[in-house]
Scaffold this motif. Structure first.
Motif, PDB file in Angstrom:
ATOM      1  N   ASP A  71       1.099   3.991  -2.767  1.00 34.13           N
ATOM      2  CA  ASP A  71       0.623   5.398  -2.668  1.00 34.13           C
ATOM      3  C   ASP A  71       1.764   6.278  -3.064  1.00 34.13           C
TER       4      ASP A  71
ATOM      5  N   ASN B 141       0.764  -1.172   0.059  1.00 28.91           N
ATOM      6  CA  ASN B 141       0.188  -0.082  -0.091  1.00 28.91           C
ATOM      7  C   ASN B 141       0.734   1.092  -0.065  1.00 28.91           C
TER       8      ASN B 141
ATOM      9  N   LEU C  55      -7.355  -1.071  -3.769  1.00 28.95           N
ATOM     10  CA  LEU C  55      -6.855   0.362  -4.025  1.00 28.95           C
ATOM     11  C   LEU C  55      -7.514   1.051  -5.057  1.00 28.95           C
TER      12      LEU C  55
ATOM     13  N   ARG D  89       1.414   9.050  -5.898  1.00 28.50           N
ATOM     14  CA  ARG D  89       1.575  10.598  -5.629  1.00 28.50           C
ATOM     15  C   ARG D  89       2.662  10.981  -6.540  1.00 28.50           C
TER      16      ARG D  89
END
Length: 148
Positions: A95, A91, A127, A99
């Protein structure tokens, strides 16, 4: 922590993860897998590879390799050591990759998941990736997500 790949320190672990966690899920012929093995160091040199590790100097527990194509983030590979799975490392890697892509203007993301990789499919669906199509030649599901 998540950091950028350091080839001399990380590549042996990354290549081992590819062999143990990704290759067994592949439906490609052995001749194709052998060719991919030869090209892997060069492949890792294209795009971005982030690694997850307990601290800055530690060996990786997992990695994500991705490329940006215009407004598309393409997740090429993600693997986590068995002992570190289900501890949010995947995760965190995803992430950070998303980003990174958003900061460079990406609006969508794609990933291919091998048929039979039910844990991988479930992971990406949690997700917010959804199955866009099934790729019959490569025996993969292509999943997509809008980035925001």
């Amino acid at each position: 922590m998540i950091r950028y790949r350091r080839p001399k320190q990380d590549d042996a672990v990354i290549l081992s993860l590819i062999e143990t966690e990704l290759v067994p899920l592949s439906h490609m012929p052995q001749s194709v897998i052998s060719q991919i093995r030869k090209e892997m160091p060069r492949r890792l040199g294209h795009g971005v590879t982030l690694v997850a590790c307990p601290d800055y100097e530690s060996d990786p527990l997992g990695f994500v390799h991705f490329m940006l194509h215009g407004d598309l983030l393409y997740i090429d590979m993600l693997a986590i050591t068995p002992a570190a799975q289900r501890k949010r490392w995947g995760n965190m890697l995803m992430d950070r990759a998303e980003r990174f892509a958003l900061s460079r203007g990406c609006k969508r993301a794609k990933v291919a998941v091998d048929t039979g990789n039910t844990p991988g499919l479930t992971f990406y669906q949690k997700l917010d990736y959804s199955i866009a199509r099934y790729l019959t030649q490569s025996y993969c599901y292509e999943l997509e997500k809008q980035l925001s």
